[in-house]
Design an enzyme around this catalytic site. Structure first.
Site, mmCIF file in Angstrom:
data_model
loop_
_atom_site.group_PDB
_atom_site.id
_atom_site.type_symbol
_atom_site.label_atom_id
_atom_site.label_comp_id
_atom_site.label_asym_id
_atom_site.label_seq_id
_atom_site.Cartn_x
_atom_site.Cartn_y
_atom_site.Cartn_z
ATOM 1 N N TYR A 280 1.765 -4.672 11.491
ATOM 2 C CA TYR A 280 2.354 -3.427 11.830
ATOM 3 C C TYR A 280 1.339 -2.897 12.543
ATOM 4 O O TYR A 280 0.635 -3.633 13.166
ATOM 5 C CB TYR A 280 2.450 -2.335 10.591
ATOM 6 C CG TYR A 280 0.906 -1.885 9.678
ATOM 7 C CD1 TYR A 280 0.375 -0.745 9.803
ATOM 8 C CD2 TYR A 280 0.571 -3.048 8.998
ATOM 9 C CE1 TYR A 280 -0.992 -0.681 9.150
ATOM 10 C CE2 TYR A 280 -0.657 -2.673 8.019
ATOM 11 C CZ TYR A 280 -1.460 -1.675 9.150
ATOM 12 O OH TYR A 280 -2.883 -1.358 7.521
ATOM 13 N N ARG B 296 -1.536 -6.873 20.819
ATOM 14 C CA ARG B 296 -1.832 -7.608 18.899
ATOM 15 C C ARG B 296 -0.531 -7.805 17.722
ATOM 16 O O ARG B 296 -0.399 -8.851 17.123
ATOM 17 C CB ARG B 296 -2.842 -6.634 18.298
ATOM 18 C CG ARG B 296 -3.752 -7.065 16.799
ATOM 19 C CD ARG B 296 -4.555 -6.163 16.486
ATOM 20 N NE ARG B 296 -3.973 -5.069 16.418
ATOM 21 C CZ ARG B 296 -5.336 -4.013 15.590
ATOM 22 N NH1 ARG B 296 -6.337 -4.093 15.885
ATOM 23 N NH2 ARG B 296 -4.781 -3.099 15.372
ATOM 24 N N ARG C 162 17.291 -11.880 -3.190
ATOM 25 C CA ARG C 162 16.001 -12.629 -2.885
ATOM 26 C C ARG C 162 15.640 -13.536 -2.859
ATOM 27 O O ARG C 162 15.775 -14.541 -3.534
ATOM 28 C CB ARG C 162 14.904 -11.564 -4.144
ATOM 29 C CG ARG C 162 13.749 -11.522 -4.213
ATOM 30 C CD ARG C 162 12.998 -11.327 -4.918
ATOM 31 N NE ARG C 162 11.452 -11.213 -5.309
ATOM 32 C CZ ARG C 162 10.978 -12.230 -6.160
ATOM 33 N NH1 ARG C 162 11.750 -13.232 -6.399
ATOM 34 N NH2 ARG C 162 9.775 -12.496 -6.400
ATOM 35 N N LYS D 280 -2.544 -8.543 11.403
ATOM 36 C CA LYS D 280 -1.669 -6.685 10.949
ATOM 37 C C LYS D 280 -0.941 -6.937 9.471
ATOM 38 O O LYS D 280 0.472 -6.389 9.978
ATOM 39 C CB LYS D 280 -1.963 -6.145 11.958
ATOM 40 C CG LYS D 280 -1.974 -4.525 11.337
ATOM 41 C CD LYS D 280 -2.669 -4.000 12.322
ATOM 42 C CE LYS D 280 -2.963 -2.409 12.455
ATOM 43 N NZ LYS D 280 -4.367 -1.956 11.473
ATOM 44 N N LEU E 26 -9.717 -7.916 11.117
ATOM 45 C CA LEU E 26 -8.713 -7.233 12.183
ATOM 46 C C LEU E 26 -9.517 -7.296 13.265
ATOM 47 O O LEU E 26 -10.516 -6.826 14.147
ATOM 48 C CB LEU E 26 -7.974 -5.913 11.928
ATOM 49 C CG LEU E 26 -7.237 -5.434 12.661
ATOM 50 C CD1 LEU E 26 -5.707 -6.634 12.309
ATOM 51 C CD2 LEU E 26 -6.873 -4.108 12.204
#
Length: 284
Positions: free
Chosen positions: A33, A52, A101, A148, A205
Site C-alpha cells: 500500500y 516505492r 484459500r 510497505k 521503511l
C-alpha cells in the site's frame, strides 16, 4: 455525500465497493500500500510514493495492473470526484484472488487495486502545537520492513498499547536501538545540534517524507548522522520528532513519560516542518 472509491477499474460509491473473500490481501495480507498526502487538492511527493510502490511490487513479484501515469490519473480523479482539499489518497494493491484459500499462488493471478480518499487536517493538526508523547515498545515485525506491506498487526498492537498508556504513539526497539515509530520514521537532535536518524536498510521503511526532510536539512546546513541510536540517547536529546506522509513532522515531547528537552515542541522540528510544507506545496 458518500465517497467514491476505485476498485479494479471502476469508480463506485463506497457502499457498493466489493472485493472477494478469497482475495489474498484479505486472507494473507499479501498486499502492498501507499498513502499520498493532499494539500490544496494537489498530491504531495507522489512520484516518490509511486516509485516505492513499484519497488515493493518488484520485491514481492506482484504485478502492477496500471502504469504510473494511469495510477496518478486515478488519484487525481478521486480527488476531483470527492472534492478533497486536504487529507490523503490511500492505495492498496493485492496479489489478487485465485478462487480459494491456498498458501501457494500461480503466475497468472490478476491483482486487485483499490484506492480511496480520506479528508483530514494535515496543516493545522493540534499535535504540532502540543507535540506527541511516545512509549517504547518491542519491534516484533518481520525483517523486510522496507517493503510497505499491509501486514500491520504489530503496529496496531503497539499503537493500541500506547493509547492505553495515555500516549500518542510508540518508538519501536530492537536490540536496544530505536528502529522507527509505529507508522513513521524517528529522529533526534543531539545536545550538539546534530540530526540523527537510523540509516536505510531492511529494518526500516524508506520514508518518502524522510528523503525530502534529509535533503532539506542538509540544505539548511544541519549536521546529519545516519546511525543507530538508543532509547537512552533519545531521552538525553535536545529534541525528537517523527515524519510520515500524513504527519509531515510532529515533535516528540516525551518518551516513556520522560520529557525531551524542555518538554515542548523543539524549534528545529518546527522549522523543518515549515520548510517541508512550503517546499511540498511549491513542488506539488
Amino acid at each position: 455525500m458518500e465517497r467514491i472509491v476505485y476498485v479494479n477499474g471502476a469508480y463506485v460509491p463506497e457502499s457498493e465497493a466489493k472485493v472477494s473473500v478469497f482475495d489474498r490481501g484479505f486472507l494473507f495480507a499479501d498486499a502492498v500500500y501507499e498513502v499520498t498526502s493532499v494539500l490544496d487538492g494537489r498530491l504531495i511527493d507522489n512520484a516518490g510514493h509511486i516509485a516505492r510502490l513499484e519497488r515493493s511490487c518488484r520485491e514481492l513479484e506482484i504485478k502492477m495492473p496500471v502504469t504510473a501515469e494511469e495510477l496518478t490519473s486515478i488519484q487525481l480523479a478521486l480527488i476531483e470526484k470527492n472534492k478533497l482539499v486536504e487529507g490523503g489518497v490511500y492505495l492498496q494493491l493485492t496479489r489478487g484472488n485465485e478462487g480459494d484459500r491456498d498458501f501457494s499462488y500461480g503466475d497468472a493471478i490478476e491483482p486487485t487495486l483499490v484506492l480511496f480518499t480520506q479528508a483530514k487536517k494535515l496543516i493545522d493538526s493540534p499535535k504540532v502545537q502540543s507535540g506527541i508523547k511516545v512509549i517504547s515498545f518491542d519491534d516484533i515485525r518481520w525483517r523486510r520492513r522496507d517493503i510497505k506491506t499491509t501486514s500491520l498487526l504489530p503496529a496496531c498492537l503497539a499503537k493500541h498499547a500506547a493509547h492505553a498508556a495515555g500516549a500518542d504513539d510508540v518508538w519501536l526497539l530492537e536490540n536496544g536501538y530505536v528502529t522507527e515509530g509505529g507508522s513513521s520514521n524517528a529522529y533526534i537532535i543531539t545536545q550538539e545540534g546534530t540530526l540523527v536518524t537510523r540509516p536505510l536498510s531492511n529494518d526500516i521503511l524508506h520514508g518518502i517524507t524522510r528523503a525530502a526532510l534529509m535533503k532539506l536539512a542538509q540544505e539548511t546546513g544541519l549536521k546529519i548522522e545516519e546511525r543507530l541510536f538508543t532509547l537512552e540517547e533519545a531521552m538525553q536529546a535536545k529534541e525528537a520528532f517523527i515524519s510520515s506522509a500524513t504527519t509531515f513532522v510532529w515533535p516528540v515531547v516525551a518518551i516513556d513519560d520522560q520529557p525531551i528537552g524542555n518538554g515542548q515542541p523543539g524549534p528545529m522540528a518546527l522549522k523543518l516542518r515549515d520548510i517541508y510544507i512550503q517546499t511540498a506545496k511549491a513542488c506539488a
